[in-house]
Design a protein around this motif. Structure first.
Motif, PDB file in Angstrom:
ATOM      1  N   SER A   1      27.904 -34.836 -22.187  1.00 40.26           N
ATOM      2  CA  SER A   1      26.579 -34.513 -22.725  1.00 40.26           C
ATOM      3  C   SER A   1      26.429 -34.894 -24.201  1.00 40.26           C
ATOM      4  N   TYR A   2      27.509 -34.804 -24.974  1.00 44.72           N
ATOM      5  CA  TYR A   2      27.400 -35.125 -26.405  1.00 44.72           C
ATOM      6  C   TYR A   2      27.017 -36.586 -26.641  1.00 44.72           C
ATOM      7  N   PRO A   3      27.746 -37.559 -26.091  1.00 41.57           N
ATOM      8  CA  PRO A   3      27.317 -38.959 -26.315  1.00 41.57           C
ATOM      9  C   PRO A   3      25.963 -39.267 -25.680  1.00 41.57           C
ATOM     10  N   ILE A   4      25.636 -38.591 -24.595  1.00 42.19           N
ATOM     11  CA  ILE A   4      24.335 -38.836 -23.956  1.00 42.19           C
ATOM     12  C   ILE A   4      23.205 -38.373 -24.868  1.00 42.19           C
ATOM     13  N   LEU A   5      23.367 -37.198 -25.487  1.00 48.90           N
ATOM     14  CA  LEU A   5      22.340 -36.696 -26.401  1.00 48.90           C
ATOM     15  C   LEU A   5      22.207 -37.609 -27.623  1.00 48.90           C
ATOM     16  N   LEU A   6      23.325 -38.103 -28.127  1.00 49.72           N
ATOM     17  CA  LEU A   6      23.262 -39.047 -29.249  1.00 49.72           C
ATOM     18  C   LEU A   6      22.551 -40.328 -28.839  1.00 49.72           C
TER      19      LEU A   6
ATOM     20  N   GLY B   1      24.623 -28.489 -29.047  1.00 46.91           N
ATOM     21  CA  GLY B   1      24.039 -28.427 -27.710  1.00 46.91           C
ATOM     22  C   GLY B   1      25.044 -28.748 -26.626  1.00 46.91           C
ATOM     23  N   SER B   2      25.938 -29.723 -26.885  1.00 48.00           N
ATOM     24  CA  SER B   2      26.950 -30.098 -25.888  1.00 48.00           C
ATOM     25  C   SER B   2      27.954 -28.969 -25.670  1.00 48.00           C
TER      26      SER B   2
ATOM     27  N   PRO C   1      19.413 -35.433 -33.114  1.00 48.74           N
ATOM     28  CA  PRO C   1      20.223 -35.266 -34.330  1.00 48.74           C
ATOM     29  C   PRO C   1      21.675 -34.943 -33.998  1.00 48.74           C
ATOM     30  N   GLU C   2      22.598 -35.426 -34.821  1.00 47.17           N
ATOM     31  CA  GLU C   2      24.025 -35.300 -34.516  1.00 47.17           C
ATOM     32  C   GLU C   2      24.473 -33.845 -34.432  1.00 47.17           C
TER      33      GLU C   2
END
Length: 504
Positions: A154-159, A171-172, A164-165
């Protein structure tokens, strides 16, 4: 003599679920009143409304409580996060918005159970309800496996989506704590539809209310006593969902109410999983496209100027909208149960009357909710945060929120009718056209190109919802309910294990 008594007892037992669970089709004579031509038309409508409102409210009110509590669990998590800090509120909002992907998928696929169980119950084919329940649970659990892989990244997908980082990272982490909920959803939604098809909704309301109280208490402890912060909020939310699931399963397996519809675990539930998966995809697409539509609004807000302010204000408005939406979803469930039961029982006029009664009542309630939102527009945000800038932004968005609430008073009920009739695939096509070809593109043009920001995005989305509502109203008005009865009969014959074509 003994054999005769045994046969009499057996016939009585087979009818007992109708009495125990107060099946609407069995004891009120709605169809006979609506078809009694010796009565004046207005008299038939009046008597029919008295009967239908009693049944509808008996189904809808506990269902509303269930959905409000389930939504309230997510909203309370945002409230706790908002009082920790603005970044935590944004992270919880993004996390819940992303996690709505699997929520919508599981809820949508579970709606296939609603169609089959509701029509089977109306047709007195009780033994198939437990099989449908188990079969759907297996399918949903298998679908949940690849979803866990998706949320792991989820972290790279949100980026990649441009969020925002800091918000993406927090969020992840929040999403990781929610991941076990995927399999709780798989059991919960199928159990809910199994119960609703038999007009048993009040126990679920009690279970959900107890789970909400537990969640709020544990979340307060994890934040203020243990100091776990955002991760503690997500862990408690997951635990609360599993409490709901375990209580529902215990109720179904131990209650005598379901002795004819739940006969224990069966190998028959593993038959035709692929066919059931294909049937449920239409339901999943229909529900997912509806749920993701509003969540995309929150994701797009992260790309606007001042993303933190936009995310906070829109997430608060979406939380209020979701709370109001749960009232309509309660009538959605009631309309689906009533329509499917009456079609399965071969009562076309009752199905039609139930449809318009549920739609009218839900619309009146949504209108009152919209007026309440407008009246409290300057104060409503302080439930979530004490930030004055967020409060002003929410106040500016409240007229858009009010219009959305009114439309949501009609559209979900008509979607419930669609589920009861088995129109999920058709509604999925309507949703694609109205939401993703009309609503979102217009919203992006108004929001980004014409720089109307969040108001522009929301205006486009309201346009898509309005178009979908008008189409569903027209289709429902033009429906031949006698043909729908025949379709329901053919559908049940096809899915009955005794005639099952699933192995083909």
């Amino acid at each position: 003599m003994d054999a005769s008594n045994e046969q009499t007892t057996e016939r009585t037992d087979l009818q007992r679920p109708l009495v125990d669970q107060k099946s609407p089709s069995s004891d009120v004579g709605l169809e006979s009143i609506l078809t009694e031509n010796s009565l004046p038309y207005r008299r038939r409508v009046y008597l029919g409304a008295c009967i239908e409102l009693k049944i509808l409210l008996r189904l809808a009110l506990p269902a509303i409580l269930v959905y409000i509590v389930n939504s309230g669990m997510s909203i309370s998590a945002r409230i706790f996060a908002g009082h920790i800090g603005s970044h935590e509120l944004a992270a919880a909002s993004i996390g819940n918005s992303c996690f709505s992907l699997v929520y919508g998928l599981m809820l949508g696929m579970g709606s296939a159970v609603e169609t089959l169980c509701g029509q089977a119950y109306g047709a007195h084919r009780y033994d198939m309800l437990g099989i449908y329940f188990q079969r759907a649970t297996i399918v949903l659990a298998l679908v949940g496996l690849p979803m866990t892989v998706l949320y792991t990244f989820s972290y790279p997908i949100l980026l990649l989506l441009g969020e925002p980082e800091m918000v993406s990272y927090m969020g992840s982490l929040y999403i990781v704590g929610l991941m076990p909920q995927i399999f709780a959803y798989a059991v919960n939604f199928t159990a809910q539809k199994f119960l609703q098809a038999q007009s048993v909704v009040t126990p679920s309301a009690y279970i959900s209310a107890a789970a909400l109280f537990l969640q709020i208490s544990l979340t307060w402890m994890t934040i203020n006593v243990m100091g776990f912060g955002l991760m503690g909020i997500s862990y408690v939310l997951t635990i609360s969902w599993w409490v709901i699931v375990m209580a529902q399963i215990l109720y179904i397996t131990s209650s005598q109410k379901f002795r004819h519809t739940w006969t224990g675990l069966s190998w028959r539930s593993f038959h035709g999983l692929w066919s059931f998966f294909k049937l449920s995809i239409g339901s999943a697409v229909m529900i997912c496209l509806e749920m993701w539509y509003s969540q995309i609004l929150v994701l797009l807000a992260g790309l606007l100027k001042e993303p933190a302010l936009s995310l906070d204000s829109l997430s608060i408005c979406m939380s209020v909208s979701a709370l109001s939406f749960m009232v309509s979803v309660g009538f959605n469930a009631a309309a689906s149960v009533r329509t499917s039961n009456e079609l399965g029982a071969g009562n076309p006029k009752s199905a039609l009357f139930s449809t318009w009664t549920a739609t009218s009542v839900s619309f009146v309630i949504s209108l009152a909710e919209a007026l309440a939102v407008i009246a409290s527009r300057d104060y409503i945000s302080y439930i979530f945060t004490s930030d004055a800038d967020v409060a002003k932004a929410v106040s500016d968005l409240c007229p858009f929120l009010a219009v959305t609430i009114i439309l949501n008073g009609i559209q979900p009920v008509l979607s419930g009718v669609a589920v009861g009739c088995g129109w999920q695939t058709f509604v999925a096509y309507v949703n694609v056209g109205c939401y993703y070809i009309v609503g979102i593109p217009i919203g992006c043009i108004l929001g980004f190109t014409f720089n109307f920001q969040a108001k522009g995005i929301w205006t486009g989305m309201i346009g898509g919802t309005l178009m979908q509502t008008l189409i569903l109203l027209y289709v429902t008005y033009r429906t031949d309910w006698d043909k729908e009865v025949e379709k329901a009969r053919k559908r049940l014959d096809m899915w009955d294990d005794k005639k099952e074509p699933l192995q083909n």
